[in-house]
Design a protein around this motif. Sequence first.
Motif, PDB file in Angstrom:
ATOM      1  N   TYR A  37      70.252 -71.644 -12.773  1.00  0.00           N
ATOM      2  CA  TYR A  37      71.461 -71.548 -11.959  1.00  0.00           C
ATOM      3  C   TYR A  37      72.626 -72.278 -12.632  1.00  0.00           C
ATOM      4  O   TYR A  37      73.761 -71.801 -12.624  1.00  0.00           O
ATOM      5  N   ARG A  38      72.348 -73.423 -13.223  1.00  0.00           N
ATOM      6  CA  ARG A  38      73.395 -74.182 -13.888  1.00  0.00           C
ATOM      7  C   ARG A  38      73.957 -73.445 -15.098  1.00  0.00           C
ATOM      8  O   ARG A  38      75.136 -73.578 -15.422  1.00  0.00           O
ATOM      9  N   SER A  39      73.107 -72.695 -15.782  1.00  0.00           N
ATOM     10  CA  SER A  39      73.524 -72.037 -17.023  1.00  0.00           C
ATOM     11  C   SER A  39      74.379 -70.802 -16.784  1.00  0.00           C
ATOM     12  O   SER A  39      75.029 -70.306 -17.703  1.00  0.00           O
TER      13      SER A  39
ATOM     14  N   PRO B  65      77.525 -69.665 -14.837  1.00  0.00           N
ATOM     15  CA  PRO B  65      78.641 -70.244 -14.062  1.00  0.00           C
ATOM     16  C   PRO B  65      78.849 -69.605 -12.687  1.00  0.00           C
ATOM     17  O   PRO B  65      79.096 -70.309 -11.709  1.00  0.00           O
ATOM     18  N   SER B  66      78.728 -68.280 -12.589  1.00  0.00           N
ATOM     19  CA  SER B  66      78.963 -67.621 -11.295  1.00  0.00           C
ATOM     20  C   SER B  66      77.903 -68.012 -10.272  1.00  0.00           C
ATOM     21  O   SER B  66      78.195 -68.213  -9.090  1.00  0.00           O
TER      22      SER B  66
ATOM     23  N   ASP C  61      76.208 -70.835 -10.324  1.00  0.00           N
ATOM     24  CA  ASP C  61      76.422 -72.249 -10.022  1.00  0.00           C
ATOM     25  C   ASP C  61      77.541 -72.413  -9.008  1.00  0.00           C
ATOM     26  O   ASP C  61      77.429 -73.185  -8.062  1.00  0.00           O
ATOM     27  N   ARG C  62      78.619 -71.663  -9.191  1.00  0.00           N
ATOM     28  CA  ARG C  62      79.744 -71.746  -8.242  1.00  0.00           C
ATOM     29  C   ARG C  62      79.325 -71.278  -6.862  1.00  0.00           C
ATOM     30  O   ARG C  62      79.738 -71.833  -5.844  1.00  0.00           O
TER      31      ARG C  62
END
Length: 257
Positions: A231-233, A235-236, A238-239
């Motif tokens: 999820y961190r890798s 960006p969408s 993660d946001r």
Amino acid sequence: MGAARVTEVLARTGGFSTKVAKHRMYETTQHILQVTSSLSSIKPGGAGFASTIRVRLLHAAVRRRILKLAKENPSYYSVEDYGVPINDLDSIGTISTFSATLIWLGFPRQGIWMREQEILDYLALWRLVAHYIGTPTDYFSTPSLAKAVMESLLISEINPSPTSKILANNIILSLQGQAPAYASRDFLTASARWLNGDDLADALGLSQPSLYYKALVAGQCIFFMCICYTYRSVPSWDRKKIKVLPTTPLPTLVILY
């Protein structure tokens, strides 16, 4: 369960016998889910807010009952030895367990290290919960202070007693083979040892699982790491995970204690 004073209170609530410990753990899980589900939930009127206020009222009722019984029968509970039930120190320790202990012990032992902003946000959430419960909040005002409080409590309060051993093993017994995961006793014990360390697990009288179950726990941690860092890798994604939800009032869910 490693805190001897706290277990004396928990034992007198009757909530950690083998017959009801599972229900008590599920209640705690439900409270955490309501607190963390959304920004709306933890604001006044939300399910997390209402659940937290119920916890505060429950603590007050338990405190009043134990003190009343201790007054009638001094051998029932010793305020001199164990302190006032669910006092400020106990409450600070509880909030620390749900916040600082996860940030600096629980998550890292599963291979997950939170980012600086995530730490600040998570501490802010539980500082708000502390405010609702009536717990002093200054101890969680900064990450360094919250970590220092956690370490101080681990040194001063963790000293398992015979009661600690009984309650810790009751939790394992009550959760083994239960839905939805139907985890075995060996797997639950391996998880407890992985997260808490062998020294505390030995002091609590937890059995030593085989290498097979330790490998299963390691695999579970790898699975959690993959989800977290994937999820961190992106960006969408993660946001999306950290997006602040609209403050729409949520229905209040009732927890029966």
